[in-house]
Design a protein around this motif. Structure first.
Motif, PDB file in Angstrom:
ATOM      1  N   LYS A 158       0.827  -1.199   0.000  1.00 39.64           N
ATOM      2  CA  LYS A 158       0.000   0.000   0.000  1.00 39.64           C
ATOM      3  C   LYS A 158       0.869   1.260   0.000  1.00 39.64           C
ATOM      4  O   LYS A 158       0.591   2.221  -0.710  1.00 39.64           O
ATOM      5  CB  LYS A 158      -0.940   0.002   1.207  1.00 39.64           C
ATOM      6  CG  LYS A 158      -2.050  -1.038   1.123  1.00 39.64           C
ATOM      7  CD  LYS A 158      -3.033  -0.878   2.273  1.00 39.64           C
ATOM      8  CE  LYS A 158      -4.183  -1.883   2.138  1.00 39.64           C
ATOM      9  NZ  LYS A 158      -5.145  -1.753   3.275  1.00 39.64           N
ATOM     10  N   GLU A 159       1.923   1.234   0.810  1.00 41.45           N
ATOM     11  CA  GLU A 159       2.830   2.378   0.831  1.00 41.45           C
ATOM     12  C   GLU A 159       3.534   2.525  -0.511  1.00 41.45           C
ATOM     13  O   GLU A 159       3.709   3.640  -1.016  1.00 41.45           O
ATOM     14  CB  GLU A 159       3.872   2.214   1.942  1.00 41.45           C
ATOM     15  CG  GLU A 159       4.851   3.377   2.002  1.00 41.45           C
ATOM     16  CD  GLU A 159       5.961   3.167   3.015  1.00 41.45           C
ATOM     17  OE1 GLU A 159       6.943   3.944   2.966  1.00 41.45           O
ATOM     18  OE2 GLU A 159       5.854   2.236   3.849  1.00 41.45           O
ATOM     19  N   ALA A 162       1.204   4.105  -2.982  1.00 45.63           N
ATOM     20  CA  ALA A 162       0.983   5.523  -2.701  1.00 45.63           C
ATOM     21  C   ALA A 162       2.178   6.357  -3.150  1.00 45.63           C
ATOM     22  O   ALA A 162       2.024   7.435  -3.728  1.00 45.63           O
ATOM     23  CB  ALA A 162       0.724   5.729  -1.211  1.00 45.63           C
ATOM     24  N   GLU A 247      -1.858  11.737   3.604  1.00 41.61           N
ATOM     25  CA  GLU A 247      -1.950  10.374   3.074  1.00 41.61           C
ATOM     26  C   GLU A 247      -2.479  10.316   1.645  1.00 41.61           C
ATOM     27  O   GLU A 247      -2.394   9.272   0.993  1.00 41.61           O
ATOM     28  CB  GLU A 247      -2.867   9.516   3.972  1.00 41.61           C
ATOM     29  CG  GLU A 247      -2.373   9.377   5.404  1.00 41.61           C
ATOM     30  CD  GLU A 247      -1.008   8.693   5.467  1.00 41.61           C
ATOM     31  OE1 GLU A 247      -0.830   7.693   4.752  1.00 41.61           O
ATOM     32  OE2 GLU A 247      -0.143   9.168   6.217  1.00 41.61           O
ATOM     33  N   GLY A 248      -3.035  11.429   1.161  1.00 37.89           N
ATOM     34  CA  GLY A 248      -3.584  11.416  -0.186  1.00 37.89           C
ATOM     35  C   GLY A 248      -4.570  12.540  -0.417  1.00 37.89           C
ATOM     36  O   GLY A 248      -4.626  13.511   0.349  1.00 37.89           O
ATOM     37  N   ALA A 258      -4.613   7.570  -2.701  1.00 45.26           N
ATOM     38  CA  ALA A 258      -3.469   7.554  -1.790  1.00 45.26           C
ATOM     39  C   ALA A 258      -2.227   7.994  -2.557  1.00 45.26           C
ATOM     40  O   ALA A 258      -1.867   7.393  -3.572  1.00 45.26           O
ATOM     41  CB  ALA A 258      -3.273   6.151  -1.217  1.00 45.26           C
ATOM     42  N   THR A 259      -1.597   9.049  -2.091  1.00 45.60           N
ATOM     43  CA  THR A 259      -0.424   9.592  -2.788  1.00 45.60           C
ATOM     44  C   THR A 259       0.405  10.425  -1.831  1.00 45.60           C
ATOM     45  O   THR A 259      -0.092  10.875  -0.786  1.00 45.60           O
ATOM     46  CB  THR A 259      -0.845  10.454  -3.992  1.00 45.60           C
ATOM     47  OG1 THR A 259       0.320  10.928  -4.673  1.00 45.60           O
ATOM     48  CG2 THR A 259      -1.677  11.654  -3.555  1.00 45.60           C
ATOM     49  N   ARG A 260       1.668  10.634  -2.181  1.00 46.04           N
ATOM     50  CA  ARG A 260       2.539  11.524  -1.416  1.00 46.04           C
ATOM     51  C   ARG A 260       2.943  12.723  -2.272  1.00 46.04           C
ATOM     52  O   ARG A 260       3.781  13.527  -1.863  1.00 46.04           O
ATOM     53  CB  ARG A 260       3.804  10.773  -0.973  1.00 46.04           C
ATOM     54  CG  ARG A 260       3.547   9.531  -0.138  1.00 46.04           C
ATOM     55  CD  ARG A 260       2.976   9.865   1.242  1.00 46.04           C
ATOM     56  NE  ARG A 260       2.902   8.663   2.075  1.00 46.04           N
ATOM     57  CZ  ARG A 260       1.870   7.820   2.090  1.00 46.04           C
ATOM     58  NH1 ARG A 260       0.812   8.077   1.311  1.00 46.04           N
ATOM     59  NH2 ARG A 260       1.872   6.766   2.868  1.00 46.04           N
TER      60      ARG A 260
END
Length: 432
Positions: A158-159, A162, A247-248, A258-260
């Motif tokens: 998941k990380e 993202a 977190e997004g 979900a994104t950075r």
């Protein structure tokens, strides 16, 4: 000896730079006129190539042209203007070390340009980054490389997803070019990390508009859209950010991504300096006559994004906030200032039919309409790069060399870590 007449030009962007160059070239070498350019940096920034800086195609030094070197007859006053007194004919500014200075003028050219347009969306100011300066482009380049490298170092799927998801807001020129360059850039980085074999590099382009590049010919818009989708960019028109978090992003259609990475390329607004002058404005831009003078103040000229210049080719409208108009208005402003001092013909009105636009889509793709002839693909790429080389006031050979090295040797994917996130906050201040 009589004191020299002083012309103060505020802003060293397309309009201010061209105004200073035009004026210095129009005046005789022995003219008793001092030209002072007030700018917060000692360079002219060629904004159109910033997406290539962010994608590690072009070295950041290529898009910056030394003002003292390019304008030998112009005195540079390094600082940011924070006050204009029309009654006293005085401009005040603060230099990089915090000291205040004052300049009197006989003629004033206001070419302060524009700043980021920040919409009142929760979390955007805290978690997004703009794209108006070298520092922001360098930050985005390093940030993207860092996200890919951190993704390669984690075992959490998941990380990893993202960190390998990049959201660009704004499908105008800048946003479209950033989103188009993005997949090529991340693909080049990921190749060097075997841990990312098979990992999806997700790029998303958002805009409330109905199509990408809404200001261009529909054929060019479709050509750009096709290139984006071919590279895997998720083009979501009519959709934007509702809220941004660490977190997004929550989208206006209800989805969560979900994104950075959140790149803010929504657009610009006139520099807030226009409000400090006390002069009449139209949507934040100074109201001027067709000859670029301010009504009631024949000693004051304004041009570029900060000025609402009447568009004589489209009665009732003002010129668009584009580099093409800014550069040409700056050139005319310089000549008109010279004319107002007795050097040259009478003041002329600004009238320009746009010559078309170019959009570099990375790789061998571009979209262009020189003289309103729609082009796409490799032919458009040649036209686009040729246009940039002609339009740049310096560093042409170095820029062409960078393009050649990128085509032959590929991208450099080292993050220098020189620009930290808190150094480039998303704010409506002048870019660095």
């Amino acid at each position: 000896m009589a004191e020299k007449t002083r012309v103060v030009i505020v802003g060293g962007g397309f309009a201010g730079f061209q105004a200073a160059r035009s004026l210095s070239r129009t005046l005789p070498k022995d003219a008793p006129v001092e030209i002072v350019l007030v700018n917060r940096t000692d360079y002219f920034l060629y904004l159109p190539l910033l997406p290539e800086v962010a994608a590690a195609v072009v070295d950041p030094r290529r898009v910056t042209v030394s003002l003292p070197a390019a304008l030998p007859r112009v005195r540079l006053a390094l600082g940011e203007v924070d006050g204009v007194s029309l009654d006293d004919r005085t401009v005040t500014y603060t230099d990089p070390e915090g000291a205040s200075h004052s300049l009197t003028y006989d003629r004033l050219v206001l070419a302060a340009g524009s700043v980021n347009k920040l919409l009142p969306i929760p979390g955007v100011a805290e978690h997004a980054h703009g794209f108006r300066g070298v520092a922001e482009a360098l930050y985005l380049r390093d940030h993207v490389i860092r996200q890919v490298e951190l993704a390669a170092a984690t075992d959490d799927p998941k990380e990893r997803d993202a960190r390998c998801t990049f959201v660009v807001v704004g499908a105008g020129y800048t946003g479209t070019e950033v989103a188009a360059q993005g997949p090529l850039f991340t693909k080049a980085i990921a190749k060097r990390h075997k841990e990312l074999d098979g990992q999806r590099m997700r790029w998303i382009l958002l805009d409330v508009a109905k199509k990408v590049l809404p200001e261009l010919d529909p054929r060019l818009s479709r050509a750009a859209d096709k290139v984006l989708r071919k590279r895997g960019v998720e083009v979501e028109m009519g959709n934007s950010v509702h809220e941004a978090t660490s977190e997004g992003v929550h989208l206006t259609n209800g989805d969560f991504v979900a994104t950075r990475t959140l790149a803010w390329c929504v657009g610009v607004r006139p520099d807030p300096l226009t409000d400090l002058t006390g002069l009449p404005t139209q949507k934040g831009r100074l109201v001027v006559e067709p000859n670029l003078t301010v009504a009631g103040h024949p000693e004051v000229f304004a041009c570029g994004d900060a000025a609402a210049v009447p568009d004589l080719t489209r009665p009732g409208e003002v010129t668009a906030m584009t580099a093409q108009h800014a550069a040409r208005q700056g050139t005319l402003a310089g000549k008109n200032v010279a004319a107002s001092l007795g050097y040259g013909a009478l003041l002329r009105d600004y009238k320009h039919h746009d010559l078309g636009f170019v959009v570099d889509l990375g790789g061998f793709d571009a979209a262009a309409n020189p003289l309103h002839i729609p082009l796409s693909g490799f032919v458009a790429k040649i036209v686009t790069r040729g246009y940039h080389l002609v339009a740049m006031p310096g560093n042409r050979l170095r820029t062409a060399a960078d393009w050649a090295f990128d085509a032959v040797l590929g991208r450099q994917s080292v993050q220098l870590g020189l620009i930290r996130s808190n150094s480039v906050p998303l704010e409506t201040a002048k870019p660095g």
